[in-house]
Write a protein that holds these residues in place. Structure first.
Motif, mmCIF file in Angstrom:
data_model
loop_
_atom_site.group_PDB
_atom_site.id
_atom_site.type_symbol
_atom_site.label_atom_id
_atom_site.label_comp_id
_atom_site.label_asym_id
_atom_site.label_seq_id
_atom_site.Cartn_x
_atom_site.Cartn_y
_atom_site.Cartn_z
ATOM 1 N N ALA A 286 -10.682 -0.608 8.164
ATOM 2 C CA ALA A 286 -9.876 0.330 8.244
ATOM 3 C C ALA A 286 -9.941 1.561 7.157
ATOM 4 C CB ALA A 286 -8.545 -0.239 8.061
ATOM 5 N N VAL A 287 -9.582 2.700 7.641
ATOM 6 C CA VAL A 287 -9.601 3.916 6.573
ATOM 7 C C VAL A 287 -7.908 3.928 6.266
ATOM 8 C CG1 VAL A 287 -10.122 6.309 6.395
ATOM 9 C CG2 VAL A 287 -11.583 5.123 7.752
ATOM 10 N N TYR A 288 -7.525 4.019 5.086
ATOM 11 C CA TYR A 288 -6.375 4.006 4.505
ATOM 12 C C TYR A 288 -5.785 5.684 4.683
ATOM 13 C CZ TYR A 288 -1.659 3.345 2.965
ATOM 14 O OH TYR A 288 -0.259 3.257 2.863
ATOM 15 N N ARG A 289 -4.829 5.893 5.659
ATOM 16 C CA ARG A 289 -4.060 7.039 5.652
ATOM 17 C C ARG A 289 -2.772 6.691 5.972
ATOM 18 N NH1 ARG A 289 -7.245 11.325 3.628
ATOM 19 N NH2 ARG A 289 -9.304 11.234 4.568
ATOM 20 N N GLY A 290 -2.036 6.438 4.908
ATOM 21 C CA GLY A 290 -0.527 6.104 4.981
ATOM 22 C C GLY A 290 0.104 6.535 3.895
ATOM 23 N N ALA A 291 1.411 6.188 4.265
ATOM 24 C CA ALA A 291 2.446 6.702 2.933
ATOM 25 C C ALA A 291 2.968 5.816 1.855
ATOM 26 C CB ALA A 291 3.943 7.150 3.685
ATOM 27 N N MET A 292 2.424 4.553 2.030
ATOM 28 C CA MET A 292 2.806 3.602 1.073
ATOM 29 C C MET A 292 2.020 3.523 -0.218
ATOM 30 S SD MET A 292 4.379 0.316 3.382
ATOM 31 C CE MET A 292 5.932 0.466 4.379
ATOM 32 N N PHE A 293 0.570 3.442 0.246
ATOM 33 C CA PHE A 293 -0.162 3.382 -1.038
ATOM 34 C C PHE A 293 -0.957 4.669 -1.143
ATOM 35 C CE2 PHE A 293 0.191 -0.914 0.828
ATOM 36 C CZ PHE A 293 0.318 -1.650 -0.528
ATOM 37 N N LYS A 294 -0.221 5.569 -1.952
ATOM 38 C CA LYS A 294 -0.507 7.211 -1.948
ATOM 39 C C LYS A 294 -1.784 7.329 -2.594
ATOM 40 C CE LYS A 294 4.360 8.561 -1.142
ATOM 41 N NZ LYS A 294 5.256 9.561 -1.638
ATOM 42 N N ASP A 295 -2.289 6.442 -3.579
ATOM 43 C CA ASP A 295 -3.541 6.700 -4.373
ATOM 44 C C ASP A 295 -4.659 6.115 -3.688
ATOM 45 O OD1 ASP A 295 -1.922 7.686 -6.292
ATOM 46 O OD2 ASP A 295 -1.810 5.799 -7.486
ATOM 47 N N TRP A 296 -4.489 5.657 -2.244
ATOM 48 C CA TRP A 296 -5.519 5.153 -1.691
ATOM 49 C C TRP A 296 -6.053 5.986 -0.533
ATOM 50 C CZ3 TRP A 296 -4.579 -0.743 -1.162
ATOM 51 C CH2 TRP A 296 -4.529 -1.330 -2.561
ATOM 52 N N GLN A 297 -5.770 7.311 -0.267
ATOM 53 C CA GLN A 297 -5.704 7.975 0.753
ATOM 54 C C GLN A 297 -7.523 8.064 0.985
ATOM 55 O OE1 GLN A 297 -3.201 9.196 2.770
ATOM 56 N NE2 GLN A 297 -2.245 7.903 1.402
ATOM 57 N N GLY A 298 -7.842 7.819 2.167
ATOM 58 C CA GLY A 298 -9.201 8.214 2.390
ATOM 59 C C GLY A 298 -10.145 6.840 2.337
#
Length: 363
Positions: A286-298
């Motif tokens: 999965a590519v993380y694009r979400g609101a919960m783990f903000k430091d993990w974008q992309g």
């Protein structure tokens, strides 16, 4: 050599996680599942869960039900029901797509079926793609699907294990990533549609057993993960018409310890952006694009089967790997799928006879 390899896996899995307070919460959402292979999130809050044995389950407000009308699968070894994905316009048309193994022990292949989800039943079920040629092995099916921004559908197809040379043969559908329209037609801009004898659905080739596929919704970049043999697991960025090397170039050895190829890389063939030696057995991606783990974008999130864990691959904005780390070390079962829910939570399925679906959120 094989005993040394297994010992290395055992040594890695026995390393204790640091004794630090977790800044996240892992919540079991469903248990007692038969090798849950994939998940899809419906707009009404329900979650579809595909079990390898051939059942499509639905999680609704904490209760597990079943969806009727699932096509018959060929369940043996790695064969069965694989991925479930929603049509990009599911809200309007209610269409879902299933990938699965079908056929007989002597002639089986990966299929894609399209159906309409009405309540707790599939209607208008139609097989829209079948991999050719068939094979007589119950392994290396691939089966991960993802829609591209243009509305076409990608699916990974493994090499069938005993047929690895076909990954380099354009006339064969084995060892490929294929691209079709949402109705199963061949897009006119596929790279080999005008090449005589070539499999016209092929998008990329030179793959072994691709267990992860994800499209970054921001950049459109396509990431794929696949199992090497003994070592040489990979994450690749998939590009139209490209050759990813298997079995001409690999960083792994055969299970006997024999050399598969003298080449680790080869001119004109794409190199992976991540390679694991020894193998971890990468699974759902999965590519993380979400609101919960903000430091993990992309960043990329992948499960692992051979060395059970969840990994985060730290990516920069240009798709370059900065580093990687194990996350959620409390999860020690084989991980089959990792998904990012619409609310930004991370959902994980475990590949066991009594498999679980877990939801991870920040504290």
């Amino acid at each position: 050599m094989k005993k040394q390899f297994l010992a290395a896996i055992a040594a890695v899995t026995m390393v204790a996680a640091p004794a630090i307070a977790a800044d996240y919460t892992i919540t079991p959402m469903a248990t007692g599942l038969n090798h849950p292979w994939s998940m899809a999130f419906l707009p009404d809050g329900r979650v579809l869960i595909a079990e390898r044995a051939g059942r499509l389950r639905v999680l609704d407000k904490g209760k597990l039900g079943s969806i009727s009308g699932v096509p018959k699968v060929y369940e043996k070894s790695q064969g069965g029901l694989f991925d479930v994905v929603l049509h990009p316009k599911f809200t309007d048309n209610g269409l879902i797509y299933l990938s699965y193994a079908a056929g007989t022990p002597s002639a089986n292949a990966t299929h894609i079926a399209r159906a309409k989800l009405v309540g707790s039943a599939l209607t208008d079920v139609k097989v829209i793609f079948t991999v050719s040629p068939t094979k007589n092995t119950p392994v290396h099916y691939g089966g991960r699907m993802a829609f591209l921004p243009d509305g076409t559908l990608l699916m990974t197809v493994g090499d069938g294990f005993d047929f690895r040379e076909q990954a380099q043969k354009l006339e064969s559908g084995l060892g490929k990533v294929i691209r079709i329209t949402d109705t199963g037609a061949i897009p006119a801009d596929n790279p080999f549609v005008n090449k005589p004898g070539a499999s016209k659905a092929t998008w990329s080739y030179g793959h072994r057993n691709e267990q992860g596929l994800a499209v970054d919704p921001v950049t459109g970049r396509v990431y794929e993960s696949e199992h090497g043999p003994q070592g040489g697991d990979e994450i690749n960025i998939i590009a139209r018409g490209s050759n990813y090397g298997w079995p001409v170039a690999t960083k792994g050895l055969d299970y006997s310890g024999a050399t598969i190829s003298p080449y680790k890389t080869y001119p004109g063939m794409k190199d992976a952006i991540v390679v694991w030696v020894p193998s971890i057995g990468p699974s759902g991606l999965a590519v993380y694009r979400g609101a919960m783990f903000k430091d993990w974008q992309g960043d990329l999130l992948t499960g692992a089967l051979a060395i059970p864990q969840v990994k985060r691959i730290d990516m920069d904005a240009n798709g370059k790997v900065i580093g990687q780390s194990r996350i959620f070390p409390e999860i020690t079962e084989r991980v089959r799928d990792v998904r990012v829910a619409p609310d930004g939570a991370i959902w994980i399925s475990t590949d066991e006879d009594e498999g679980k679906v877990l939801r991870v959120t920040p504290k």
